[in-house]
Design an enzyme around this catalytic site. Structure first.
Site, PDB file in Angstrom:
ATOM      1  N   PHE A 109     -16.005  -9.842  -9.580  1.00 15.52           N
ATOM      2  CA  PHE A 109     -16.016 -10.739  -8.414  1.00 15.52           C
ATOM      3  C   PHE A 109     -17.077 -11.826  -8.547  1.00 15.52           C
ATOM      4  CE2 PHE A 109     -12.974  -9.964  -5.049  1.00 15.52           C
ATOM      5  CZ  PHE A 109     -12.243  -8.977  -5.684  1.00 15.52           C
TER       6      PHE A 109
ATOM      7  N   THR B 168      -1.247  -4.685   9.364  1.00 13.27           N
ATOM      8  CA  THR B 168      -2.058  -4.963  10.562  1.00 13.27           C
ATOM      9  C   THR B 168      -2.508  -6.419  10.449  1.00 13.27           C
ATOM     10  OG1 THR B 168      -3.959  -4.041   9.368  1.00 13.27           O
ATOM     11  CG2 THR B 168      -2.857  -2.595  10.930  1.00 13.27           C
TER      12      THR B 168
ATOM     13  N   LYS C 194      -3.567 -15.222  -6.598  1.00 14.01           N
ATOM     14  CA  LYS C 194      -4.281 -14.892  -7.836  1.00 14.01           C
ATOM     15  C   LYS C 194      -3.193 -14.616  -8.876  1.00 14.01           C
ATOM     16  CE  LYS C 194      -4.583  -9.928  -6.916  1.00 14.01           C
ATOM     17  NZ  LYS C 194      -5.427  -8.746  -6.914  1.00 14.01           N
TER      18      LYS C 194
ATOM     19  N   VAL D 286       0.830  -1.208   0.000  1.00 11.00           N
ATOM     20  CA  VAL D 286       0.000   0.000   0.000  1.00 11.00           C
ATOM     21  C   VAL D 286       0.869   1.264   0.000  1.00 11.00           C
ATOM     22  CG1 VAL D 286      -1.645   1.330   1.410  1.00 11.00           C
ATOM     23  CG2 VAL D 286      -1.998  -1.117   1.056  1.00 11.00           C
TER      24      VAL D 286
ATOM     25  N   GLY E 143      -8.822 -15.796  -1.142  1.00 14.68           N
ATOM     26  CA  GLY E 143      -7.733 -15.733  -0.174  1.00 14.68           C
ATOM     27  C   GLY E 143      -6.908 -14.482  -0.375  1.00 14.68           C
TER      28      GLY E 143
ATOM     29  N   CYS F  61      -5.574 -10.010   2.340  1.00 13.69           N
ATOM     30  CA  CYS F  61      -6.574  -9.062   2.873  1.00 13.69           C
ATOM     31  C   CYS F  61      -7.934  -9.673   3.174  1.00 13.69           C
ATOM     32  CB  CYS F  61      -6.755  -7.903   1.896  1.00 13.69           C
ATOM     33  SG  CYS F  61      -5.260  -6.937   1.716  1.00 13.69           S
TER      34      CYS F  61
ATOM     35  N   GLU G 207      -7.552   2.207   1.987  1.00 13.91           N
ATOM     36  CA  GLU G 207      -7.044   1.918   0.644  1.00 13.91           C
ATOM     37  C   GLU G 207      -7.800   0.732   0.065  1.00 13.91           C
ATOM     38  OE1 GLU G 207      -5.736   2.237  -2.514  1.00 13.91           O
ATOM     39  OE2 GLU G 207      -4.695   3.650  -1.198  1.00 13.91           O
TER      40      GLU G 207
ATOM     41  N   LYS H 153      -8.195 -12.009   6.298  1.00 15.06           N
ATOM     42  CA  LYS H 153      -7.831 -11.257   7.508  1.00 15.06           C
ATOM     43  C   LYS H 153      -8.927 -10.249   7.875  1.00 15.06           C
ATOM     44  CE  LYS H 153      -4.866  -7.593   6.686  1.00 15.06           C
ATOM     45  NZ  LYS H 153      -5.313  -6.336   7.215  1.00 15.06           N
TER      46      LYS H 153
END
Ligand code: UDX
Length: 433
Positions: free
Chosen positions: A253, A95, A322, A20, A261, A264, A155, A267
């Site tokens: 999507f 995080t 991916k 990011v 998976g 991001c 973001e 989590k």
């Protein structure tokens, strides 16, 4: 990008040169701002300083070289050094998931502690890291700098298209108790032309979790429907297209795969559940999406293992989470591969982002090779787990001469099933029509 910012150039610090922070720093520099990018990892810093990125990101290295040469981007080791002269300080540190599913904010808080006495008077501290609602308030209290406004600016970039997603985001979300500070942050991104959502910090923080959990839920839905479709003998690709053309559903999507998976979605879905639990709210839909993802992966494993037979040999095409990234964190493809190894199958993997003999994969019991043909030699099943474009255009006739049995399993709908069938392969999985 057309270059110059509509606003006066600002001095900007970005803390954390990861997935990011790096695109954020580069795109802000390309808008004409003066950017200091702080990264404590010396290898990563040295690579960036010489114009190289550890991530596979289209357009990133070109922009990096350009902004370094223009003198608008400088790298520092310490966050404090980056922040000293900056009017805006973006925190873009990881995080990760803590042991209880909650986001681990320790890196974020240690950056806040480091910045406390170094932020310029009246600077704006911006959180881009994904954090639970309430974190910006905690940061403000911990910082103890009433002159510094805290803005949450989540973001939404995707790995592999981080630069274009940062240059042309769908929206800019800015949340703050200080509306002028929120608007000043939005103004930095004015050249993107994206619509701006100005709100409070808790809402901004929740928008990020809400978006990722929604995407995860949408994927679990299409994957479950794809499982049903294959059992019914229906065409998954046409199903996805037929649903997606309804603008209320939307076509993105809706591509089935071996589960969702990456670093991001899992989590953030887990962290959102923890936030809801703390607030006494049941988000059973998100819980179901997580459970459905695990069940879907099990179904993919059962299908491939059933085809390959006991101790069978599987050519695994793709291990990254991916296409267009070498990131394997929480990769559904790798999760399936690991389960197949645990079932006693023999796996040979090829992924364009992985060098032959990758030691990490070897430690998981997978040998990795440098081509599809090498993976296919002697295989009982050729299984596509990641949708790298080259898997859409395989030389099926050539592969037919290498394999032990002509069986293909497509978890991504990427194979040219007709070409495979013409070469005598039986094609199963999500493209099995
Ligand atoms: C995601 C969000 O998209 C992004 O907005 C946020 O900032 C970070 O998390 P990313 O982790 O890069 O981005 O991956 P994404 O492209 O969203 O894919 C996530 C997972 O879903 C991958 O495993 C991918 O293969 C899978 N996926 C995605 C599908 O299976 N089908 C699809 O149609 C789309």
């Amino acid at each position: 990008m057309d270059g110059a910012s509509r606003t006066a150039p600002a001095s900007v610090a970005v803390v954390g040169a990861g997935y990011v922070g790096t695109p954020t720093a580069l795109v802000l520099a390309s808008f004409g701002h003066r950017v200091w990018l702080a990264e404590r990892d010396s290898a990563r810093r040295a690579a960036l300083a010489s114009g190289r990125s550890m991530a596979l990101e289209e357009g990133l290295e070109e922009l990096l070289v350009e902004q370094l040469a223009a003198g608008r981007l400088e790298l520092t080791e310490r966050a404090a050094d980056a922040a000293r002269l900056a009017s805006f300080c973006f925190v873009c540190v990881a995080t990760p998931t803590g042991p209880d599913g909650r986001a681990d904010l320790s890196d974020l808080f240690s950056v806040v502690d480091e910045l406390r006495s170094h932020l310029a008077p009246g600077a704006i501290l911006v959180t881009k890291s994904t954090v639970p609602p309430g974190t910006a308030e905690e940061i403000a209290a911990r910082l103890g700098r009433p002159d510094v406004a805290v803005v949450s600016n989540p973001e939404f970039l995707r790995e592999g298209s981080a630069i274009s997603d940062t240059q042309r985001p769908d929206r800019t979300v800015v949340g703050s108790a200080d509306e002028a500070a929120a608007r000043a942050v939005a103004e930095l991104f004015a050249p993107t032309g994206a619509p701006v959502v100005v709100t409070d910090t808790r809402t901004a923080e929740l928008i990020k979790y809400g978006a990722n959990a929604f995407l995860a839920t949408k994927l679990s839905y299409i994957n479950s429907l794809a499982d049903l479709a294959t059992r019914l003998g229906a065409d998954v690709a046409a199903l996805s297209r037929g649903l997606g053309l309804d603008p209320r559903i939307g076509s993105s999507f809706l591509r089935p795969g071996p589960g969702w998976g990456g670093p991001c979605l899992p989590k953030d879905a887990a962290a959102l559940l923890a936030v809801a639990e703390d607030a006494g709210v049941s988000l059973s839909l998100v819980e179901a999406a997580i459970a459905a993802n695990a069940a879907h992966q099990d179904a993919v494993v059962r299908d491939i293992a059933g085809l390959a037979g006991p101790q069978g040999r599987v050519a695994v095409l793709g291990v990254s989470f991916k296409a267009h990234t070498r990131d394997r964190r929480d990769s559904p493809s790798l999760a399936v591969a690991r389960q197949l190894v645990a079932e006693g199958l023999h796996l040979v993997a090829y992924d364009p982002s992985v060098p032959a003999g990758d030691p990490e994969l070897a430690a998981l019991g997978l040998s990795s090779v440098a081509s599809v043909a090498e993976a296919a030699r002697g295989a009982d099943v050729i299984a596509a787990l990641t949708e790298w474009p080259e898997f859409a255009d395989l030389d099926w006739a050539g592969l037919g001469g290498l394999v032990a049995r002509r069986l293909a399993y497509d978890a991504r709908g990427i194979f040219d099933a007709r070409a495979a069938r013409d070469a005598g392969f039986r094609v199963l999985g999500l493209a099995a029509r």
